[in-house]
Design a protein around this motif. Structure first.
Motif, PDB file in Angstrom:
ATOM      1  N   PRO A   1       0.828  -1.209   0.000  1.00  0.00           N
ATOM      2  CA  PRO A   1       0.000   0.000   0.000  1.00  0.00           C
ATOM      3  C   PRO A   1       0.861   1.258   0.000  1.00  0.00           C
ATOM      4  O   PRO A   1       1.958   1.260   0.556  1.00  0.00           O
ATOM      5  CB  PRO A   1      -0.778  -0.097   1.316  1.00  0.00           C
ATOM      6  CG  PRO A   1      -0.006  -1.027   2.168  1.00  0.00           C
ATOM      7  CD  PRO A   1       0.763  -1.938   1.274  1.00  0.00           C
ATOM      8  N   GLN A   2       0.315   2.312  -0.595  1.00  0.00           N
ATOM      9  CA  GLN A   2       1.046   3.585  -0.641  1.00  0.00           C
ATOM     10  C   GLN A   2       1.271   4.141   0.759  1.00  0.00           C
ATOM     11  O   GLN A   2       2.358   4.555   1.108  1.00  0.00           O
ATOM     12  CB  GLN A   2       0.232   4.571  -1.475  1.00  0.00           C
ATOM     13  CG  GLN A   2       0.854   5.926  -1.612  1.00  0.00           C
ATOM     14  CD  GLN A   2       0.039   6.789  -2.562  1.00  0.00           C
ATOM     15  OE1 GLN A   2      -0.375   6.339  -3.632  1.00  0.00           O
ATOM     16  NE2 GLN A   2      -0.217   8.015  -2.176  1.00  0.00           N
ATOM     17  N   SER A   3       0.221   4.163   1.578  1.00  0.00           N
ATOM     18  CA  SER A   3       0.396   4.633   2.955  1.00  0.00           C
ATOM     19  C   SER A   3      -0.665   4.041   3.870  1.00  0.00           C
ATOM     20  O   SER A   3      -1.801   3.793   3.456  1.00  0.00           O
ATOM     21  CB  SER A   3       0.381   6.157   3.035  1.00  0.00           C
ATOM     22  OG  SER A   3      -0.605   6.674   2.206  1.00  0.00           O
TER      23      SER A   3
ATOM     24  N   VAL B   1      -6.185   3.422   5.126  1.00  0.00           N
ATOM     25  CA  VAL B   1      -5.142   2.951   4.209  1.00  0.00           C
ATOM     26  C   VAL B   1      -5.435   3.519   2.830  1.00  0.00           C
ATOM     27  O   VAL B   1      -6.557   3.411   2.327  1.00  0.00           O
ATOM     28  CB  VAL B   1      -5.115   1.411   4.132  1.00  0.00           C
ATOM     29  CG1 VAL B   1      -4.126   0.944   3.058  1.00  0.00           C
ATOM     30  CG2 VAL B   1      -4.745   0.810   5.482  1.00  0.00           C
ATOM     31  N   ARG B   2      -4.423   4.151   2.215  1.00  0.00           N
ATOM     32  CA  ARG B   2      -4.521   4.587   0.818  1.00  0.00           C
ATOM     33  C   ARG B   2      -3.654   3.621   0.026  1.00  0.00           C
ATOM     34  O   ARG B   2      -2.440   3.596   0.209  1.00  0.00           O
ATOM     35  CB  ARG B   2      -4.031   6.028   0.660  1.00  0.00           C
ATOM     36  CG  ARG B   2      -4.829   7.012   1.521  1.00  0.00           C
ATOM     37  CD  ARG B   2      -4.350   8.429   1.317  1.00  0.00           C
ATOM     38  NE  ARG B   2      -4.584   8.861  -0.052  1.00  0.00           N
ATOM     39  CZ  ARG B   2      -3.711   9.584  -0.774  1.00  0.00           C
ATOM     40  NH1 ARG B   2      -2.554   9.941  -0.243  1.00  0.00           N
ATOM     41  NH2 ARG B   2      -3.977   9.931  -2.018  1.00  0.00           N
ATOM     42  N   TYR B   3      -4.293   2.819  -0.833  1.00  0.00           N
ATOM     43  CA  TYR B   3      -3.507   1.741  -1.448  1.00  0.00           C
ATOM     44  C   TYR B   3      -2.702   2.213  -2.661  1.00  0.00           C
ATOM     45  O   TYR B   3      -1.496   2.014  -2.736  1.00  0.00           O
ATOM     46  CB  TYR B   3      -4.391   0.539  -1.841  1.00  0.00           C
ATOM     47  CG  TYR B   3      -3.506  -0.674  -1.991  1.00  0.00           C
ATOM     48  CD1 TYR B   3      -3.226  -1.471  -0.879  1.00  0.00           C
ATOM     49  CD2 TYR B   3      -2.854  -0.955  -3.182  1.00  0.00           C
ATOM     50  CE1 TYR B   3      -2.331  -2.518  -0.973  1.00  0.00           C
ATOM     51  CE2 TYR B   3      -1.964  -2.001  -3.279  1.00  0.00           C
ATOM     52  CZ  TYR B   3      -1.712  -2.776  -2.172  1.00  0.00           C
ATOM     53  OH  TYR B   3      -0.812  -3.806  -2.251  1.00  0.00           O
ATOM     54  N   ASP B   4      -3.387   2.851  -3.605  1.00  0.00           N
ATOM     55  CA  ASP B   4      -2.682   3.331  -4.795  1.00  0.00           C
ATOM     56  C   ASP B   4      -3.436   4.525  -5.367  1.00  0.00           C
ATOM     57  O   ASP B   4      -4.647   4.465  -5.523  1.00  0.00           O
ATOM     58  CB  ASP B   4      -2.574   2.232  -5.862  1.00  0.00           C
ATOM     59  CG  ASP B   4      -1.784   2.726  -7.063  1.00  0.00           C
ATOM     60  OD1 ASP B   4      -0.549   2.803  -6.969  1.00  0.00           O
ATOM     61  OD2 ASP B   4      -2.417   3.074  -8.093  1.00  0.00           O
TER      62      ASP B   4
ATOM     63  N   GLU C   1      -7.299  -6.262   7.528  1.00  0.00           N
ATOM     64  CA  GLU C   1      -8.568  -6.176   6.810  1.00  0.00           C
ATOM     65  C   GLU C   1      -8.659  -4.864   6.026  1.00  0.00           C
ATOM     66  O   GLU C   1      -9.037  -4.849   4.850  1.00  0.00           O
ATOM     67  CB  GLU C   1      -9.737  -6.272   7.801  1.00  0.00           C
ATOM     68  CG  GLU C   1     -11.085  -6.205   7.109  1.00  0.00           C
ATOM     69  CD  GLU C   1     -12.246  -6.126   8.091  1.00  0.00           C
ATOM     70  OE1 GLU C   1     -13.022  -7.077   8.155  1.00  0.00           O
ATOM     71  OE2 GLU C   1     -12.375  -5.100   8.793  1.00  0.00           O
ATOM     72  N   VAL C   2      -8.298  -3.760   6.670  1.00  0.00           N
ATOM     73  CA  VAL C   2      -8.433  -2.454   6.021  1.00  0.00           C
ATOM     74  C   VAL C   2      -7.515  -2.380   4.797  1.00  0.00           C
ATOM     75  O   VAL C   2      -7.887  -1.867   3.739  1.00  0.00           O
ATOM     76  CB  VAL C   2      -8.140  -1.308   7.023  1.00  0.00           C
ATOM     77  CG1 VAL C   2      -8.242   0.046   6.339  1.00  0.00           C
ATOM     78  CG2 VAL C   2      -9.122  -1.364   8.189  1.00  0.00           C
ATOM     79  N   GLN C   3      -6.333  -2.946   4.933  1.00  0.00           N
ATOM     80  CA  GLN C   3      -5.371  -2.950   3.831  1.00  0.00           C
ATOM     81  C   GLN C   3      -5.913  -3.771   2.642  1.00  0.00           C
ATOM     82  O   GLN C   3      -5.826  -3.354   1.490  1.00  0.00           O
ATOM     83  CB  GLN C   3      -4.068  -3.555   4.356  1.00  0.00           C
ATOM     84  CG  GLN C   3      -2.903  -3.459   3.423  1.00  0.00           C
ATOM     85  CD  GLN C   3      -1.601  -3.757   4.181  1.00  0.00           C
ATOM     86  OE1 GLN C   3      -1.250  -3.068   5.113  1.00  0.00           O
ATOM     87  NE2 GLN C   3      -0.905  -4.781   3.766  1.00  0.00           N
TER      88      GLN C   3
ATOM     89  N   PHE D   1     -10.306   7.257  -9.802  1.00  0.00           N
ATOM     90  CA  PHE D   1      -9.904   7.146  -8.397  1.00  0.00           C
ATOM     91  C   PHE D   1      -8.931   6.001  -8.200  1.00  0.00           C
ATOM     92  O   PHE D   1      -8.986   4.987  -8.905  1.00  0.00           O
ATOM     93  CB  PHE D   1     -11.120   6.826  -7.509  1.00  0.00           C
ATOM     94  CG  PHE D   1     -12.154   7.913  -7.389  1.00  0.00           C
ATOM     95  CD1 PHE D   1     -11.796   9.222  -7.118  1.00  0.00           C
ATOM     96  CD2 PHE D   1     -13.508   7.606  -7.510  1.00  0.00           C
ATOM     97  CE1 PHE D   1     -12.765  10.219  -6.985  1.00  0.00           C
ATOM     98  CE2 PHE D   1     -14.485   8.590  -7.382  1.00  0.00           C
ATOM     99  CZ  PHE D   1     -14.116   9.897  -7.123  1.00  0.00           C
ATOM    100  N   GLY D   2      -8.088   6.145  -7.172  1.00  0.00           N
ATOM    101  CA  GLY D   2      -7.353   5.015  -6.626  1.00  0.00           C
ATOM    102  C   GLY D   2      -8.192   4.419  -5.502  1.00  0.00           C
ATOM    103  O   GLY D   2      -9.353   4.793  -5.309  1.00  0.00           O
ATOM    104  N   GLY D   3      -7.594   3.497  -4.735  1.00  0.00           N
ATOM    105  CA  GLY D   3      -8.376   2.804  -3.705  1.00  0.00           C
ATOM    106  C   GLY D   3      -7.902   3.093  -2.296  1.00  0.00           C
ATOM    107  O   GLY D   3      -6.705   3.257  -2.046  1.00  0.00           O
ATOM    108  N   ALA D   4      -8.861   3.161  -1.363  1.00  0.00           N
ATOM    109  CA  ALA D   4      -8.542   3.374   0.054  1.00  0.00           C
ATOM    110  C   ALA D   4      -9.585   2.660   0.901  1.00  0.00           C
ATOM    111  O   ALA D   4     -10.579   2.150   0.379  1.00  0.00           O
ATOM    112  CB  ALA D   4      -8.554   4.867   0.380  1.00  0.00           C
ATOM    113  N   LYS D   5      -9.382   2.612   2.176  1.00  0.00           N
ATOM    114  CA  LYS D   5     -10.407   2.095   3.099  1.00  0.00           C
ATOM    115  C   LYS D   5     -10.062   2.583   4.494  1.00  0.00           C
ATOM    116  O   LYS D   5      -8.898   2.857   4.799  1.00  0.00           O
ATOM    117  CB  LYS D   5     -10.423   0.563   3.082  1.00  0.00           C
ATOM    118  CG  LYS D   5     -11.736  -0.031   3.523  1.00  0.00           C
ATOM    119  CD  LYS D   5     -12.798   0.083   2.446  1.00  0.00           C
ATOM    120  CE  LYS D   5     -14.115  -0.504   2.868  1.00  0.00           C
ATOM    121  NZ  LYS D   5     -15.062  -0.580   1.739  1.00  0.00           N
TER     122      LYS D   5
END
Ligand code: NAD
Length: 453
Positions: free
Chosen positions: A55-57, A80-83, A103-105, A122-126
């Motif tokens: 993940p990015q961050s 989590v901001r994935y990409d 799970e969040v990742q 958009f990129g993905g986050a959770k």
């Protein structure tokens, strides 16, 4: 009073942010394993696959909340901001006792592919908080929601990361969160969060979008599946309408049950966290919805009671898991006797169970396509907030149908062309778009010295 106020200020300060480095963990590992099959048919660059490994961050925060009895409780929270290659990141916020970093990742990873599969910019986050919301009063829930936004405010924003609802978070919670963010920024910022109440810039149809999108997908694929003898079509009026079982009669599941019932299917089973109900002739979905809205539970006696596991093993045309991840695993995949699994929940099928279902001839319509209606209408809401132009209910319905049908068809065609299942095709479809974006930022091909392969 003064001392109390000081203490309150220092409590807010305790919502400290900690950037953490996560190791690879089981759910996330499983999510990533789907990439391998997709990479075999998408022309994804090696840079893309390398970039998507992590993940990015990842942000982990503590969320301190003053409870109604005066005591203080601190809840772990995550974002989590994935990409973000294809745009600002987008993804829901979940309140559940099982929320954890893994799970969040994994959910943020899925969001990256879902947004790309639907061609959203958009990129993905959770995000999520480890909490049992049923234990909290309405005021405690409001404080929790606001403190969480205080804790992650520097990590989100209309051009950075845009949260939305997920399990146990609804438009009321989104309204509190958007209001808190606006208070912090000293201006109204409606485009920071989607799934808001209409009065705060929400969009018509967001509450039903996930189920509506899932229904467009199954309606698009159904004639193809019926033609291939993989599922029965509705409307044959032979008194034997195709049957549906819904696991998770919540936001998405209850609306989906209604759509099935209204379009010639028999909803023979439905469950929530309290009970599972069955009726061979079809449950009265409208009655279940109003009882659930009133009491928060499926009503006892509205059908025969089943064990939760029995619902998953029913011989039906469509099984729609609409609750949590990992409900079909290698422990029970052999028992699944449906023709089609419509994955409205995120990650309801464990990766190791994919092969068992495939060998048994079960068609799985994957989550990143089946439940993408929610994020699609969230995108429309974000556009509405950024342009200041209201969308009508018809604009939303048309835009949703057009996008779901187009991408469902493309994914079906890709699966036929490469003789792969729909999940692999959906991942490959998304991966190609992510790879095109990654490569457009500069790829190894641009930087390798001449003469290198
Ligand atoms: P929700 O909280 O409204 O509903 C979840 C339902 O599942 C509740 O009725 C709950 O009682 C039930 N449930 C929980 N555990 C269960 C169990 N073990 N067995 C049977 N039922 C159980 O949540 P929702 O918004 O409907 O989301 C459901 C799923 O859909 C989640 O996986 C979510 O990530 C996914 N999803 C939702 C949206 C959306 O816009 N709401 C969008 C995309 C994906």
């Amino acid at each position: 009073m003064r001392r109390q106020a000081d203490r309150y200020t220092s409590l807010r300060a305790q919502a400290t942010q900690t950037l953490v480095t996560e190791t690879r963990t089981p759910l996330f590992e499983g999510a990533g394993s789907r990439l391998e099959a997709a990479a075999a048919i998408a022309a994804a660059s090696e840079d893309t696959l390398e970039r998507l490994r992590l993940p990015q961050s990842v942000l982990k925060v503590s969320v301190p909340v003053r409870m109604d009895d005066g005591s203080l409780r601190t809840f772990p929270g995550y974002r989590v901001r994935y990409d973000a290659t294809r745009g600002p990141t987008k993804g829901g916020i979940r309140f559940h006792p099982n929320v954890n970093a893994d799970e969040v990742q994994a959910l943020a990873f899925w969001m990256t592919f879902k947004c790309a599969a639907l061609d959203l910019p958009f990129g993905g986050a959770k995000g999520g908080i480890t909490v049992d919301p049923k234990e909290l009063s309405a005021l405690e829930l409001e404080r929790l929601s606001r403190r969480y936004i205080d804790a992650i405010a520097d990590f989100i924003g209309p051009d950075l990361d845009i949260p939305a609802p997920d399990i146990a978070t609804n438009e009321l919670v989104m309204g509190w969160m958007a209001d808190e963010y606006s208070t912090i920024r000293r201006r109204r910022v409606p485009d920071v969060i989607t799934g808001k109440p209409l009065a705060l810039g929400g969009i018509l149809g967001r509450d039903t979008a996930t189920a509506d999108g899932a229904f467009h997908v199954i309606s698009t694929l159904m004639p193809k599946l019926a033609e291939a003898g993989r599922m029965r079509a509705p409307g044959q009026d032979d008194g034997n309408a195709p049957s549906v079982a819904i696991q998770g009669f919540g936001n998405a599941g209850a609306r989906l049950a209604e759509l099935f019932a209204d379009h010639g299917y028999r909803v023979v089973a439905a469950s929530d966290s309290t009970r599972a109900l069955y009726s061979e002739g079809g449950l009265d979905v409208a009655a279940l919805r109003s009882a659930k809205a009133e009491s928060g539970e499926l009503p006892a006696g509205a059908g025969d009671e089943l064990d939760a596991d029995e619902l998953l093993a029913l011989e039906v045309d469509v099984l729609a898991p609409c609750a949590l991840e990992d409900v079909i695993t290698t422990d029970n995949a052999d028992d699944v006797r449906t023709s089609v699994v419509l994955e409205v929940a995120n990650g309801p099928t464990a990766p190791e169970a994919d092969a068992v279902l495939e060998d048994a001839g079960v068609v799985v319509v994957p989550d990143i396509l089946a439940n993408a209606g929610g994020v699609t209408v969230s995108y429309f809401e974000w556009v509405q907030n950024r342009t200041g132009m209201r969308w009508s209910a018809d604009d939303v319905a048309e835009g949703l149908e057009q996008r779901m049908v187009t991408e469902a068809r493309s994914i079906w065609d890709l699966s036929e062309r490469h003789a792969v299942n729909l999940r692999t095709a959906a991942y490959a479809h998304a991966l190609q778009r992510i790879s095109d974006a990654v490569d457009a930022t500069g790829s190894v091909a641009d930087f390798r010295p001449p003469g290198h392969a």
